[in-house]
Motif scaffolding. Structure first.
Motif, PDB file in Angstrom:
ATOM      1  N   ARG A  72      55.105  14.463  20.790  1.00 34.75           N
ATOM      2  CA  ARG A  72      55.511  13.532  22.248  1.00 34.75           C
ATOM      3  C   ARG A  72      56.184  13.643  22.399  1.00 34.75           C
ATOM      4  N   THR A  76      51.524   8.338  25.324  1.00 38.43           N
ATOM      5  CA  THR A  76      50.352   9.048  25.013  1.00 38.43           C
ATOM      6  C   THR A  76      49.252   7.891  25.657  1.00 38.43           C
ATOM      7  N   SER A 104      51.221  14.268  27.112  1.00 39.31           N
ATOM      8  CA  SER A 104      51.344  14.626  25.670  1.00 39.31           C
ATOM      9  C   SER A 104      49.958  15.194  25.435  1.00 39.31           C
ATOM     10  N   HIS A 130      56.520  18.343  30.619  1.00 43.55           N
ATOM     11  CA  HIS A 130      54.820  17.360  29.862  1.00 43.55           C
ATOM     12  C   HIS A 130      53.988  18.259  29.872  1.00 43.55           C
ATOM     13  N   VAL A 133      54.458  20.260  26.302  1.00 42.92           N
ATOM     14  CA  VAL A 133      53.929  19.350  25.234  1.00 42.92           C
ATOM     15  C   VAL A 133      52.536  19.249  24.786  1.00 42.92           C
TER      16      VAL A 133
END
Length: 261
Positions: A72, A76, A104, A130, A133
């Motif tokens: 994360r 989310t 995420s 971002h 991930v």
């Protein structure tokens, strides 16, 4: 059915660890230093294994486990909202879905699971930190599930990369927007919807959902539903019976669904 690329280990308190099954001793965050192939590979699904001072149960790499153990960075989209989006958009095998604001990849995992091996999933994200991930979480799913959609990732704001998007796929059955500013994106991608296709907007505050509604109408789309979903968990009381558990009962976001007729 899963392969051996990743393993899910669950602690007694429910905490989930997703471990890549590569050889060689290394540090696994939250578990310590060990060789995953040596320690985890002999453990069957449903069996327990002791690692350090923790007793863990190996579980299948299904959507709930990968979602709970995901990496994360950005906020989310919860399973509550992601599942509702997937159902209301009517996403299924063979469909084509465009998603802007991967974050995420909380929603992305739900979309990929619904699309299966014959669908197409295109993600767009302007923030590389971002996307890094989110794409890693999608990699875990792709290497764990028997079926996974054709996936392409495009870097940039969605209204500036429409040509790149359409080089992969010209039209979509569903489009999902999780953005700070929805109107420019809606204007840019609404023409990509097939007749009967739907667009979904995730809007944390009221001003965003109102502007998204207006932008959908300006783009010739019919707003089917807008609002929020509330979730309240219950548990067993110490003296018997059931009651709501103590915990957050708050707002996640406003959701909007519009259709091209």
């Amino acid at each position: 059915m899963t392969n051996e690329a990743w393993a899910v280990l669950v602690e007694e308190d429910g905490k989930v660890h997703v471990v890549e099954m590569t050889s060689g001793s290394r540090k696994i965050k939250g578990l310590g230093v060990f060789d995953p192939l040596e320690v985890i590979a002999p453990v069957a699904i449903g069996e327990q294994v002791g690692i350090g001072q923790k007793l863990l149960t190996r579980m299948p790499t299904r959507l709930p486990e990968l979602n709970k153990g995901m990496l994360r960075r950005a906020q989310t989209i919860s399973s509550k909202d992601a599942g509702w989006f997937t159902a209301r958009l009517g996403i299924g095998s063979g469909d084509r879905v465009l998603e802007a604001g991967i974050g995420s990849a909380g929603l992305s995992l739900h979309l990929a699971r619904a699309l299966g091996g014959s669908g197409t999933h295109i993600t767009v994200e302007p923030r590389a930190e971002h996307a890094e991930v989110g794409l890693e979480n999608l990699r875990r799913a792709r290497e764990s599930w028997v079926e996974f959609p054709e996936h392409h990732h495009v870097e940039g704001t969605i209204e500036t990369v429409t040509e790149t998007i359409q080089s992969h796929c010209e039209s979509f059955e569903a489009i999902v927007l999780d953005l700070p500013d929805h109107p420019p994106a809606i204007a840019a991608v609404a023409p990509m919807l097939v007749v009967g296709g739907r667009i979904a907007c995730y809007c944390p505050v009221t001003q965003q959902v109102e502007r998204a509604w207006e932008a959908c109408e300006e783009a010739g789309l019919n707003v089917e539903w807008a609002g929020e979903l509330m979730e309240r968990q219950w548990g067993r009381a110490s003296k018997g019976g059931m009651r709501p558990v103590n915990g957050p009962f708050g707002h996640t976001a406003f959701l909007l669904i519009a259709q091209r007729l």
